[in-house]
Design an enzyme around this catalytic site. Structure first.
Site, PDB file in Angstrom:
ATOM      1  N   HIS A  90      16.987 -12.552 -21.997  1.00  0.00           N
ATOM      2  CA  HIS A  90      17.235 -12.271 -20.579  1.00  0.00           C
ATOM      3  C   HIS A  90      18.430 -13.056 -20.032  1.00  0.00           C
ATOM      4  O   HIS A  90      18.839 -12.825 -18.898  1.00  0.00           O
ATOM      5  CB  HIS A  90      16.020 -12.559 -19.691  1.00  0.00           C
ATOM      6  CG  HIS A  90      14.854 -11.670 -19.961  1.00  0.00           C
ATOM      7  ND1 HIS A  90      13.849 -11.472 -19.047  1.00  0.00           N
ATOM      8  CD2 HIS A  90      14.510 -10.923 -21.040  1.00  0.00           C
ATOM      9  CE1 HIS A  90      12.938 -10.646 -19.550  1.00  0.00           C
ATOM     10  NE2 HIS A  90      13.327 -10.311 -20.767  1.00  0.00           N
ATOM     11  N   HIS A 143      10.238  -2.513 -27.964  1.00  0.00           N
ATOM     12  CA  HIS A 143      10.907  -1.719 -26.913  1.00  0.00           C
ATOM     13  C   HIS A 143      12.413  -1.703 -27.157  1.00  0.00           C
ATOM     14  O   HIS A 143      12.989  -2.684 -27.633  1.00  0.00           O
ATOM     15  CB  HIS A 143      10.576  -2.234 -25.511  1.00  0.00           C
ATOM     16  CG  HIS A 143      11.024  -3.627 -25.204  1.00  0.00           C
ATOM     17  ND1 HIS A 143      12.277  -3.918 -24.713  1.00  0.00           N
ATOM     18  CD2 HIS A 143      10.390  -4.824 -25.314  1.00  0.00           C
ATOM     19  CE1 HIS A 143      12.389  -5.231 -24.525  1.00  0.00           C
ATOM     20  NE2 HIS A 143      11.260  -5.802 -24.892  1.00  0.00           N
ATOM     21  N   GLU A 195      10.297  -1.365 -20.856  1.00  0.00           N
ATOM     22  CA  GLU A 195       9.577  -2.636 -20.736  1.00  0.00           C
ATOM     23  C   GLU A 195      10.285  -3.606 -19.809  1.00  0.00           C
ATOM     24  O   GLU A 195       9.654  -4.292 -19.001  1.00  0.00           O
ATOM     25  CB  GLU A 195       9.396  -3.258 -22.131  1.00  0.00           C
ATOM     26  CG  GLU A 195       8.379  -4.385 -22.187  1.00  0.00           C
ATOM     27  CD  GLU A 195       8.934  -5.754 -21.827  1.00  0.00           C
ATOM     28  OE1 GLU A 195       8.145  -6.675 -21.544  1.00  0.00           O
ATOM     29  OE2 GLU A 195      10.174  -5.915 -21.840  1.00  0.00           O
ATOM     30  N   GLU A 196      11.605  -3.673 -19.903  1.00  0.00           N
ATOM     31  CA  GLU A 196      12.351  -4.624 -19.077  1.00  0.00           C
ATOM     32  C   GLU A 196      12.402  -4.200 -17.613  1.00  0.00           C
ATOM     33  O   GLU A 196      12.812  -4.977 -16.753  1.00  0.00           O
ATOM     34  CB  GLU A 196      13.774  -4.804 -19.623  1.00  0.00           C
ATOM     35  CG  GLU A 196      13.846  -5.345 -21.049  1.00  0.00           C
ATOM     36  CD  GLU A 196      13.362  -6.790 -21.186  1.00  0.00           C
ATOM     37  OE1 GLU A 196      12.780  -7.336 -20.224  1.00  0.00           O
ATOM     38  OE2 GLU A 196      13.561  -7.365 -22.258  1.00  0.00           O
ATOM     39  N   ASP A 247      15.628  -9.564 -28.106  1.00  0.00           N
ATOM     40  CA  ASP A 247      14.642  -8.962 -27.210  1.00  0.00           C
ATOM     41  C   ASP A 247      15.083  -7.560 -26.800  1.00  0.00           C
ATOM     42  O   ASP A 247      15.811  -7.409 -25.828  1.00  0.00           O
ATOM     43  CB  ASP A 247      14.485  -9.864 -25.976  1.00  0.00           C
ATOM     44  CG  ASP A 247      13.427  -9.384 -25.011  1.00  0.00           C
ATOM     45  OD1 ASP A 247      12.580  -8.569 -25.416  1.00  0.00           O
ATOM     46  OD2 ASP A 247      13.443  -9.829 -23.851  1.00  0.00           O
ATOM     47  N   ASP A 271      14.721  -0.697 -24.676  1.00  0.00           N
ATOM     48  CA  ASP A 271      15.522  -0.977 -23.486  1.00  0.00           C
ATOM     49  C   ASP A 271      15.800  -2.475 -23.393  1.00  0.00           C
ATOM     50  O   ASP A 271      15.091  -3.287 -23.990  1.00  0.00           O
ATOM     51  CB  ASP A 271      14.818  -0.483 -22.225  1.00  0.00           C
ATOM     52  CG  ASP A 271      13.529  -1.247 -21.933  1.00  0.00           C
ATOM     53  OD1 ASP A 271      12.679  -1.328 -22.841  1.00  0.00           O
ATOM     54  OD2 ASP A 271      13.367  -1.776 -20.811  1.00  0.00           O
TER      55      ASP A 271
END
Length: 499
Positions: A450, A117, A185-186, A150, A119
């Protein structure tokens, strides 16, 4: 993590480099990966510079620019079909832009779908960052920046592996390859299922590689073979019709935050195990995590006793874990002498593989309603739910992945679980029930996805590219024949059926 697994890991690597043909095949791909690695890293830095966040409260323009940048990467890698696609959410607004690139399979060849992903998570408190979040910075063998691990590294691992295989195999590459680079996704993948349904044939594959997980530690690769599921919701306790003065009425009745706290305390036993009846829990993790490593990775304060029983790995991967992630009560700075009539908390319950989310949600409901303190009214509001996942480790694709990881790193790969959830994998298994799904990744315990100061280990990133290129080449050569999958390679295997 800083020390090796206590248990002997499962591996299907055989002897790395066994036989001259296998060694030659691996070294050709390694050379191709190495020749382009500086360019790969530079392109990753360019992706990090685009702050594409799919949350509704953020400007959508950078997200669309991120999708366009990924599309250009796929076209540059030689994909003959590349499109940016989106479907609408339930409210009619567009979902995150996904990028789909395809190379159709030649007759008799399988198709592999490569997922990542583009995003990213919001930055959060920028004062906690040691470098600018959207400027990728190399330091001490790591690349720092939001999305560096990520999951923009997952995108570049796919692109670079495909480019290496295309270079080395040239006209003999007949494997079908589909890139599916999601754009939300996030934000919880709100249109993922409808996107799959709308593009079911476009995304159909024999093997799916989800590059959105973590390795065991720096220097030791892993195939993620289990993911916990998730249910969440809100528990509200009501005790009064309205707020009253704590001096005038306090004593005979307890306030709602106190009663809610007493109810929350029933969710775990004295050892810290989840105390809700009806939840699946096993102590079956294949490897062990030393307590010192867990404490260091999770930043546990000295003197804090760890919760639960059984191995730490099982507590993380194959047992439920319940947390209170939100609590509605007045802030301390504005608190008054008042008995509060109601209070509520949001819970997050991670589910062990094998647990049905609807049954877990109902188990929580039964527990809180049965344990209402002092007869208080308890209102239970269910929230989101996501299925757990377990890989069929006996599959040809899983055996091939373990072999490729071991070849690339030069050490046996381990099978690990992840305590978190990737709910969209359940959608993949439902839409494509016969597909073999592999969950790989480029992160490690120090990546801080994150969080502030997210980073990627550059050496392991290079290994991840090589591992995926080996897997693509082997699929091109042998397909998914079960007898050819395990690490003891068949005599005469030349790496990738060069012409």
């Amino acid at each position: 993590m800083t020390s090796s697994p206590a248990a002997t890991p499962h591996t299907t690597t055989g002897t790395p480099g066994q036989g001259p043909d296998i060694a030659a095949g691996t070294e050709d791909l390694r050379s191709a990966v190495d020749r382009s690695f500086d360019q790969t890293l530079a392109r990753l830095k360019d992706l990090v510079a685009i702050p594409g966040i799919a949350w509704p409260s953020f400007d959508r323009t950078p997200l669309e620019r991120s999708a366009d940048a990924v599309a250009e990467l796929l076209r540059g890698a030689g994909l003959p079909e590349v499109r940016v696609l989106a479907v609408n959410k339930e409210d009619g607004t567009p979902g995150g832009p996904a990028v789909v690139g395809r190379r159709p399979a030649a007759a008799g060849k399988p198709t592999i779908l490569l997922y990542a992903h583009h995003d990213v998570q919001p930055v959060g408190d920028e004062s906690l960052w040691e470098t600018a979040p959207f400027i990728a910075v190399e330091k001490d063998g790591r690349l720092y920046g939001r999305g560096a691990a990520d999951d923009k590294a997952g995108i570049m691992a796919h692109v670079a592996a495909y480019a290496a295989v295309s270079e080395v195999l040239s006209d003999s590459l007949g494997l079908g390859v589909t890139f599916f680079i999601e754009g939300e996704e996030e934000a919880g993948s709100p249109t993922f299922r409808s996107f799959l349904e709308a593009n079911r044939e476009l995304l159909r594959a024999d093997v799916i590689v989800v590059a959105d997980s973590s390795n065991w530690k720096v220097g030791t690769p892993a195939l993620t073979t289990s993911l916990r599921g998730l249910v969440d919701g809100v528990i509200e306790v009501q005790v009064l019709e309205h707020a009253v003065h704590s001096g005038m009425f306090g004593g005979p009745v307890l306030d709602a935050p106190t009663l809610l706290s007493r109810l929350i305390a029933t969710l775990h036993d004295d050892d810290g195990n989840v105390a809700i009846e009806g939840l699946v829990a096993t102590d079956t993790a294949a490897v062990e995590m030393p307590e010192a490593d867990y404490r260091a990775d999770a930043s546990v304060l000295d003197g804090v006793r760890l919760a639960g029983t059984g191995s730490i790995a099982s507590r993380l991967w194959t047992k439920p874990a319940l947390s209170i992630i939100g609590f509605d009560a007045p802030a301390v700075d504005v608190a008054s002498n008042t008995l509060l009539p109601r209070a509520r908390a949001k819970f997050s319950l991670r589910l062990a593989p094998g647990q049905v989310p609807a049954e877990a949600m109902e188990a929580v409901r039964r527990h809180v309603e049965a344990n209402a303190p002092f007869g208080a009214k308890v209102v239970f509001t269910p929230g989101e739910a996501g299925n757990p996942f377990r890989t069929d480790t006996s599959s040809a694709a899983a055996s091939l992945a373990m072999w490729a990881l071991g070849e690339a790193w030069g050490v046996p790969a381990v099978e690990t679980g992840i305590g978190g959830s990737i709910p969209f994998i359940a959608d993949l298994t439902e839409v494509y029930p016969d597909v073999q799904i592999l969950v790989t990744g480029v992160e490690d315990p120090d990546s801080r996805a994150h969080s502030a100061n997210e980073s990627l280990h550059i050496g392991d990133f290079r290994n991840a590219i090589l591992a995926e290129s080996l897997m693509l080449a082997r699929l091109n050569s042998d397909g998914l024949a079960q007898e050819d999958a395990p690490g003891e390679q068949p005599a005469g295997f030349d790496g990738y059926a060069r012409s």
